[in-house]
Design an enzyme around this catalytic site. Structure first.
Site, PDB file in Angstrom:
ATOM      1  N   HIS A 119      37.597 103.498  14.339  1.00  0.00           N
ATOM      2  CA  HIS A 119      37.905 102.385  15.240  1.00  0.00           C
ATOM      3  C   HIS A 119      37.153 102.517  16.572  1.00  0.00           C
ATOM      4  O   HIS A 119      36.621 101.537  17.095  1.00  0.00           O
ATOM      5  CB  HIS A 119      39.427 102.333  15.478  1.00  0.00           C
ATOM      6  CG  HIS A 119      39.869 101.224  16.361  1.00  0.00           C
ATOM      7  ND1 HIS A 119      39.948  99.927  15.921  1.00  0.00           N
ATOM      8  CD2 HIS A 119      40.273 101.219  17.659  1.00  0.00           C
ATOM      9  CE1 HIS A 119      40.366  99.159  16.910  1.00  0.00           C
ATOM     10  NE2 HIS A 119      40.571  99.921  17.983  1.00  0.00           N
ATOM     11  N   PHE A 165      37.574  95.064  23.299  1.00  0.00           N
ATOM     12  CA  PHE A 165      36.895  94.202  22.333  1.00  0.00           C
ATOM     13  C   PHE A 165      36.765  92.777  22.855  1.00  0.00           C
ATOM     14  O   PHE A 165      35.802  92.076  22.554  1.00  0.00           O
ATOM     15  CB  PHE A 165      37.654  94.218  21.000  1.00  0.00           C
ATOM     16  CG  PHE A 165      36.958  93.470  19.901  1.00  0.00           C
ATOM     17  CD1 PHE A 165      35.934  94.073  19.179  1.00  0.00           C
ATOM     18  CD2 PHE A 165      37.326  92.176  19.577  1.00  0.00           C
ATOM     19  CE1 PHE A 165      35.285  93.381  18.161  1.00  0.00           C
ATOM     20  CE2 PHE A 165      36.687  91.482  18.572  1.00  0.00           C
ATOM     21  CZ  PHE A 165      35.661  92.081  17.853  1.00  0.00           C
ATOM     22  N   GLU A 166      37.728  92.349  23.681  1.00  0.00           N
ATOM     23  CA  GLU A 166      37.743  90.974  24.200  1.00  0.00           C
ATOM     24  C   GLU A 166      36.886  90.784  25.457  1.00  0.00           C
ATOM     25  O   GLU A 166      36.713  89.657  25.925  1.00  0.00           O
ATOM     26  CB  GLU A 166      39.187  90.542  24.478  1.00  0.00           C
ATOM     27  CG  GLU A 166      40.029  90.349  23.236  1.00  0.00           C
ATOM     28  CD  GLU A 166      40.512  91.657  22.590  1.00  0.00           C
ATOM     29  OE1 GLU A 166      40.763  91.660  21.375  1.00  0.00           O
ATOM     30  OE2 GLU A 166      40.645  92.684  23.310  1.00  0.00           O
ATOM     31  N   THR A 182      40.035 107.901  13.842  1.00  0.00           N
ATOM     32  CA  THR A 182      39.487 106.938  12.880  1.00  0.00           C
ATOM     33  C   THR A 182      38.181 106.369  13.433  1.00  0.00           C
ATOM     34  O   THR A 182      37.874 106.537  14.615  1.00  0.00           O
ATOM     35  CB  THR A 182      40.476 105.766  12.648  1.00  0.00           C
ATOM     36  OG1 THR A 182      40.560 104.992  13.844  1.00  0.00           O
ATOM     37  CG2 THR A 182      41.857 106.289  12.254  1.00  0.00           C
ATOM     38  N   TRP A 203      44.572  97.984  28.086  1.00  0.00           N
ATOM     39  CA  TRP A 203      44.950  99.304  27.574  1.00  0.00           C
ATOM     40  C   TRP A 203      44.769 100.360  28.652  1.00  0.00           C
ATOM     41  O   TRP A 203      43.882 100.253  29.487  1.00  0.00           O
ATOM     42  CB  TRP A 203      44.081  99.672  26.374  1.00  0.00           C
ATOM     43  CG  TRP A 203      44.521  99.029  25.097  1.00  0.00           C
ATOM     44  CD1 TRP A 203      44.263  97.747  24.697  1.00  0.00           C
ATOM     45  CD2 TRP A 203      45.289  99.632  24.065  1.00  0.00           C
ATOM     46  NE1 TRP A 203      44.821  97.526  23.472  1.00  0.00           N
ATOM     47  CE2 TRP A 203      45.462  98.669  23.053  1.00  0.00           C
ATOM     48  CE3 TRP A 203      45.846 100.898  23.889  1.00  0.00           C
ATOM     49  CZ2 TRP A 203      46.160  98.916  21.885  1.00  0.00           C
ATOM     50  CZ3 TRP A 203      46.537 101.151  22.718  1.00  0.00           C
ATOM     51  CH2 TRP A 203      46.696 100.174  21.742  1.00  0.00           C
TER      52      TRP A 203
END
Length: 162
Positions: free
Chosen positions: A89, A59-60, A87, A26
Site C-alpha cells: 500500500h 492519495f487525494e 503491505t 492522516w
C-alpha cells in the site's frame, strides 16, 4: 537525515499571489506540524489569507491540487504523510500522490510545493514535521518552494530577466 545542501529560498513579498494549502488528514500531530510550518512560511512572505483545504489522505492531494490550479491559484502547497507498513500500500499511495502532484504542476503551470513525507516509521516523519525537537520543517520548506517557483513562473510568463 541531512539538511546539508538545502537552498535558502527568498520568495520575498508574495501578498499578490493566490495561494492554497492542501493537507491530508492522516497522522494529525505530524500534519499539524507540517501545516504550521507552511502557514509560518506563508505569513513571512505576507500571504495573509491562504485557502486551506483538508482532504482524507495523501492519495487525494493531486485531484484537489489540480482543481485549485484550474481555479487560478498561483501556488499550491501539498502536505501529507505516508508511513510504510507491512503491505505494498505504501508504494502505491506514495507513487500515485507523487506522480499526480508532478502532473498537476506540469499540466497546469501552477507552482506545487511538495510537502509529502514518505517515511519508514513515525519517528522519521516527526523528525521532518517541524514539531518541537524536529530537525527539519518540510511544511515550511514546501511553502517556500511553492512561492519561489510561482515568482519564477511569473517572470517567465512576463518575459522578464531571470
Amino acid at each position: 537525515m541531512s539538511k546539508e545542501g538545502a537552498p535558502v529560498l527568498g520568495a520575498g513579498d508574495c501578498h499578490d499571489l493566490r495561494v492554497a494549502v492542501v493537507a491530508a488528514s492522516w497522522h494529525e500531530e505530524i500534519m499539524g506540524g507540517l501545516l504550521g510550518g507552511a502557514e509560518r512560511a506563508l505569513g513571512e512572505c505576507r500571504v495573509e489569507a491562504p485557502t486551506v483545504v483538508h482532504v482524507p489522505g495523501s492519495f487525494e492531494l493531486p485531484v484537489v491540487a489540480g482543481a485549485l490550479a484550474h481555479q487560478g491559484y498561483d501556488a499550491i502547497v501539498a502536505l501529507g504523510v505516508i508511513i510504510r507498513g507491512g503491505t505494498p500500500h505504501f508504494e502505491y499511495v506514495s507513487s500515485a500522490a507523487t506522480d499526480g502532484l508532478a502532473r498537476v504542476a506540469t499540466e497546469t503551470g501552477a507552482a506545487v510545493g511538495f510537502g509529502l513525507l514518505t517515511c519508514d516509521d513515525e519517528q522519521q516523519a516527526r523528525d521532518r514535521a517541524g514539531l518541537p525537537g524536529s530537525g527539519e520543517d518540510k511544511g515550511y520548506e514546501a511553502a517556500q518552494a511553492a512561492l519561489a517557483t510561482a515568482r519564477t513562473l511569473q517572470r517567465i510568463r512576463r518575459r522578464e530577466p531571470l
